[in-house]
Design an enzyme around this catalytic site. Structure first.
Site, PDB file in Angstrom:
ATOM      1  N   SER A 125       0.837  -1.210   0.000  1.00 33.07           N
ATOM      2  CA  SER A 125       0.000   0.000   0.000  1.00 33.07           C
ATOM      3  C   SER A 125       0.869   1.257   0.000  1.00 33.07           C
ATOM      4  O   SER A 125       1.959   1.286   0.581  1.00 33.07           O
ATOM      5  CB  SER A 125      -0.877   0.008   1.261  1.00 33.07           C
ATOM      6  OG  SER A 125      -0.060  -0.066   2.410  1.00 33.07           O
ATOM      7  N   GLN A 155       1.691   4.249   1.740  1.00 34.97           N
ATOM      8  CA  GLN A 155       1.474   4.346   3.185  1.00 34.97           C
ATOM      9  C   GLN A 155       2.467   5.293   3.833  1.00 34.97           C
ATOM     10  O   GLN A 155       3.434   5.736   3.206  1.00 34.97           O
ATOM     11  CB  GLN A 155       1.642   2.957   3.814  1.00 34.97           C
ATOM     12  CG  GLN A 155       3.049   2.400   3.605  1.00 34.97           C
ATOM     13  CD  GLN A 155       3.210   1.010   4.160  1.00 34.97           C
ATOM     14  OE1 GLN A 155       3.973   0.810   5.097  1.00 34.97           O
ATOM     15  NE2 GLN A 155       2.517   0.038   3.605  1.00 34.97           N
ATOM     16  N   HIS A 181       3.819   5.994   8.286  1.00 37.30           N
ATOM     17  CA  HIS A 181       3.669   5.521   9.666  1.00 37.30           C
ATOM     18  C   HIS A 181       3.660   6.743  10.574  1.00 37.30           C
ATOM     19  O   HIS A 181       4.402   7.708  10.331  1.00 37.30           O
ATOM     20  CB  HIS A 181       4.811   4.567  10.017  1.00 37.30           C
ATOM     21  CG  HIS A 181       4.922   3.430   9.051  1.00 37.30           C
ATOM     22  ND1 HIS A 181       3.994   2.422   8.980  1.00 37.30           N
ATOM     23  CD2 HIS A 181       5.816   3.198   8.052  1.00 37.30           C
ATOM     24  CE1 HIS A 181       4.329   1.598   8.009  1.00 37.30           C
ATOM     25  NE2 HIS A 181       5.418   2.037   7.420  1.00 37.30           N
ATOM     26  N   LYS A 236       6.751   4.245  14.083  1.00 32.99           N
ATOM     27  CA  LYS A 236       7.274   3.091  13.318  1.00 32.99           C
ATOM     28  C   LYS A 236       8.274   3.537  12.251  1.00 32.99           C
ATOM     29  O   LYS A 236       8.121   3.227  11.071  1.00 32.99           O
ATOM     30  CB  LYS A 236       6.114   2.336  12.675  1.00 32.99           C
ATOM     31  CG  LYS A 236       6.485   0.995  12.026  1.00 32.99           C
ATOM     32  CD  LYS A 236       5.230   0.312  11.480  1.00 32.99           C
ATOM     33  CE  LYS A 236       5.541  -0.978  10.744  1.00 32.99           C
ATOM     34  NZ  LYS A 236       6.159  -0.789   9.425  1.00 32.99           N
ATOM     35  N   GLU A 241      11.378   3.026  10.003  1.00 37.62           N
ATOM     36  CA  GLU A 241      11.794   1.691   9.533  1.00 37.62           C
ATOM     37  C   GLU A 241      12.937   1.796   8.521  1.00 37.62           C
ATOM     38  O   GLU A 241      13.136   2.837   7.884  1.00 37.62           O
ATOM     39  CB  GLU A 241      10.607   0.955   8.892  1.00 37.62           C
ATOM     40  CG  GLU A 241      10.063   1.651   7.674  1.00 37.62           C
ATOM     41  CD  GLU A 241       8.709   1.131   7.245  1.00 37.62           C
ATOM     42  OE1 GLU A 241       8.053   0.367   7.980  1.00 37.62           O
ATOM     43  OE2 GLU A 241       8.266   1.494   6.141  1.00 37.62           O
ATOM     44  N   HIS A 266       5.541   6.156   1.344  1.00 39.27           N
ATOM     45  CA  HIS A 266       6.353   5.133   0.668  1.00 39.27           C
ATOM     46  C   HIS A 266       5.457   3.956   0.299  1.00 39.27           C
ATOM     47  O   HIS A 266       4.326   3.825   0.759  1.00 39.27           O
ATOM     48  CB  HIS A 266       7.491   4.658   1.569  1.00 39.27           C
ATOM     49  CG  HIS A 266       7.020   4.069   2.873  1.00 39.27           C
ATOM     50  ND1 HIS A 266       6.609   4.833   3.943  1.00 39.27           N
ATOM     51  CD2 HIS A 266       6.868   2.787   3.253  1.00 39.27           C
ATOM     52  CE1 HIS A 266       6.237   4.043   4.929  1.00 39.27           C
ATOM     53  NE2 HIS A 266       6.368   2.797   4.547  1.00 39.27           N
ATOM     54  N   ARG A 306      -2.712   3.921   5.404  1.00 43.49           N
ATOM     55  CA  ARG A 306      -2.716   3.514   4.001  1.00 43.49           C
ATOM     56  C   ARG A 306      -3.597   4.431   3.153  1.00 43.49           C
ATOM     57  O   ARG A 306      -4.549   5.033   3.641  1.00 43.49           O
ATOM     58  CB  ARG A 306      -3.251   2.088   3.877  1.00 43.49           C
ATOM     59  CG  ARG A 306      -2.466   1.055   4.626  1.00 43.49           C
ATOM     60  CD  ARG A 306      -3.085  -0.322   4.478  1.00 43.49           C
ATOM     61  NE  ARG A 306      -2.390  -1.290   5.305  1.00 43.49           N
ATOM     62  CZ  ARG A 306      -2.642  -1.473   6.602  1.00 43.49           C
ATOM     63  NH1 ARG A 306      -3.575  -0.760   7.195  1.00 43.49           N
ATOM     64  NH2 ARG A 306      -1.957  -2.357   7.310  1.00 43.49           N
ATOM     65  N   LYS A 323      -6.913  -3.027   1.866  1.00 42.03           N
ATOM     66  CA  LYS A 323      -7.043  -2.862   3.319  1.00 42.03           C
ATOM     67  C   LYS A 323      -7.651  -1.494   3.644  1.00 42.03           C
ATOM     68  O   LYS A 323      -7.801  -0.637   2.774  1.00 42.03           O
ATOM     69  CB  LYS A 323      -5.672  -3.019   3.978  1.00 42.03           C
ATOM     70  CG  LYS A 323      -5.089  -4.431   3.874  1.00 42.03           C
ATOM     71  CD  LYS A 323      -3.767  -4.532   4.636  1.00 42.03           C
ATOM     72  CE  LYS A 323      -3.193  -5.938   4.586  1.00 42.03           C
ATOM     73  NZ  LYS A 323      -1.880  -6.022   5.309  1.00 42.03           N
TER      74      LYS A 323
HETATM   75  N1  LIG Z   1       6.993  -0.337   4.564  1.00 39.46           N
HETATM   76  N2  LIG Z   1       6.703  -1.582   5.042  1.00 39.46           N
HETATM   77  C1  LIG Z   1       6.050  -1.716   6.184  1.00 39.46           C
HETATM   78  O1  LIG Z   1       5.687  -0.767   6.816  1.00 39.46           O
HETATM   79  C2  LIG Z   1       5.764  -3.126   6.660  1.00 39.46           C
HETATM   80  O2  LIG Z   1       6.456  -3.321   7.899  1.00 39.46           O
HETATM   81  C3  LIG Z   1       4.276  -3.302   6.819  1.00 39.46           C
HETATM   82  O3  LIG Z   1       3.946  -4.460   7.539  1.00 39.46           O
HETATM   83  C4  LIG Z   1       3.651  -3.387   5.431  1.00 39.46           C
HETATM   84  O4  LIG Z   1       3.858  -2.183   4.772  1.00 39.46           O
HETATM   85  C5  LIG Z   1       2.185  -3.612   5.495  1.00 39.46           C
HETATM   86  O5  LIG Z   1       1.773  -3.347   4.162  1.00 39.46           O
HETATM   87  P1  LIG Z   1       0.227  -3.473   3.827  1.00 39.46           P
HETATM   88  O6  LIG Z   1      -0.456  -2.635   4.839  1.00 39.46           O
HETATM   89  O7  LIG Z   1      -0.105  -4.911   3.910  1.00 39.46           O
HETATM   90  O8  LIG Z   1       0.104  -2.916   2.432  1.00 39.46           O
HETATM   91 ZN   LIG Z   2       6.136   1.108   5.772  1.00 37.00          ZN
END
Ligand SMILES: NNC(=O)[C@@H](O)[C@H](O)[C@H](O)COP(=O)(O)O
Ligand SMILES: [Zn+2]
Length: 414
Positions: free
Chosen positions: A108, A110, A112, A135, A137, A268, A287, A293
């Site tokens: 997605s 998204q 955080h 979060k 990352e 991202h 998202r 989702k």
């Molecule tokens: N950038 N990556 C992350 O943040 C991962 O740790 C996440 O768990 C995933 O992004 C989750 O992606 P969906 O919500 O399923 O599209």
């Molecule tokens: Zn992410």
């Protein structure tokens, strides 16, 4: 039985975007670690392998099935260190969540939340925001990896608005003109908001036209962007991500061993490849596109930083690791946050290596090879591809292999 160094078992997440069956390194690692309980279903996507103490997928000891969080709570000073306990106010969990991702389809679009927003979202909507933590990352490419990462430079977005009719038509002439006259952060937020709130009829009309031109005349947008539009439209037809992702976010390619770090509130979306991922211990995702989702568009629009960088500014270069020596290469990926660092230990041939104690907890995953890992002569454990280990603070490790071996060690040190 001391648990200074103990083999542990993580758990897979079968999100729809994961690689299928044994094509997925997540499936292979999960099965290798727990062959009795993880039988690979070739029709299932295996997206993420979680290693840590997040309650959604608790890691357990291979010796007796005890949760790692229960082991830590039995003696937090021994298994976290006093400094980590105090710094993060923890007594039964790790400050980081460690993962392997194996990506077949785009994740997605998204971001955080930062800590303040995470607490607000947790209170307001606990169903969609499972904890109150930020979060930030980091992704380290195990294979070649591509992702959307941060907004494109303002001048590039201005150029797209001037040359891609579908983009300017989707947001309307007035907003287009405002941005072209003054390509600023505030006006980037205006453009992004108009894109995200466009109506479905316009989205279908203009995405059909965008895709048709990308197919019939790839040089119009450039081969890379045209290929991206066609590939992602195949995965998510007429999706808003074709505009807010392909036309507004940097397309970042990481070669094996390269890394990128994402602060909170930065847009991202991972697109393809296998990575090691480490983050502060949270599962909060905001998202907006390329996903079936829950989408929280207004929260995303209001919380992004709208900073713009070129792609190379997003990359994180490895540094030396002074406490490693012997026949291995030690690459330290050390992002500008407190919760985690990740050390890669790589043997290209038979050899031995030593790693001095780290004053905090670690989790190790072996992504390639076989060998032995030990913290003393009484505790020598088999190393194999997919094996995962918990290492208590201040434990010196010896590693040996008869061939090539690659492992990644997430740790937190106060
Ligand atoms: N950038 N990556 C992350 O943040 C991962 O740790 C996440 O768990 C995933 O992004 C989750 O992606 P969906 O919500 O399923 O599209
Ligand atoms: Zn992410």
């Amino acid at each position: 039985m001391s648990n200074d160094l103990v083999r542990v078992i993580g758990g897979p997440q079968n999100y729809a975007w994961g690689k299928l069956g044994s094509n997925s390194s997540v499936a292979r690692f999960a099965h290798a670690s727990d062959p009795q309980n993880v039988i690979i279903d070739e029709s299932l996507p295996y997206a993420e392998y979680w290693m840590g103490t997040h309650p959604k997928v608790p890691t357990t000891l291979s010796t007796n099935g005890e949760k790692l969080s229960d082991l830590i709570s039995s003696n937090p000073e021994k298994y976290l260190s006093k400094s980590i306990m105090e710094k993060f106010n923890l007594k039964n969990s790790l400050p980081f969540l460690f993962k392997v991702l194996s990506i077949e389809k785009v994740l997605s679009i998204q971001s955080h939340p930062d800590k303040k927003l995470a607490e607000q979202l947790r209170l307001k909507d606990p169903e969609h925001y499972p904890d109150d933590n930020h979060k930030p990352e980091m992704a380290i490419a195990i294979t070649d990896f591509e992702a959307f990462c941060g907004f494109k430079p303002l001048e590039t977005i201005k150029d797209h608005l001037l040359n891609i009719k579908e983009f300017s038509s989707l947001i309307g002439d007035e907003t287009t003109q405002i941005f072209i006259n003054n390509p600023s952060k505030e006006n980037l937020k205006l453009v992004f908001s108009k894109v995200m709130n466009s109506n479905d009829d316009d989205l279908i009309k203009y995405s059909n036209s965008l895709v048709l031109k990308a197919k019939e005349n790839p040089s119009l947008y450039g081969e890379t962007l045209s290929d991206l539009i066609l590939r992602l439209n195949d995965q998510f037809p007429n999706d808003i991500g074709l505009f807010c992702g392909c036309l507004m976010l940097n397309h970042c390619i990481l070669k094996t061993g390269e890394a990128m770090f994402l602060q909170a509130c930065e847009p991202h979306a991972y697109i393809s490849g296998d990575i090691i991922e480490c983050m502060a211990a949270s599962d909060n995702v905001i998202r907006s596109g390329f996903t079936p989702k829950f989408k929280d568009v207004e929260t995303l629009i209001s919380s992004l930083t709208y900073s713009t960088n070129n792609v190379d500014e997003q990359k994180l270069n490895p540094a030396n690791f002074e406490r490693g020596n012997g026949d291995a290469i030690f690459n330290l990926y050390d992002p500008p946050i407190d919760e985690f660092s990740v050390l890669q230990v790589k043997f290209d041939k038979k050899g031995k290596a030593n790693c001095k104690g780290i004053n905090g907890p670690s989790i190790i995953i072996v992504t390639e090879g076989n060998g032995i890992i030990s913290n003393n002569d009484e505790n020598k454990l088999d190393v194999f591809t997919g094996a995962v280990f918990f290492v208590a603070p201040n434990v010196e490790l010896n590693i040996e292999t008869n061939d090539s071996l690659v492992l990644y060690r997430a740790y937190c040190e106060a």
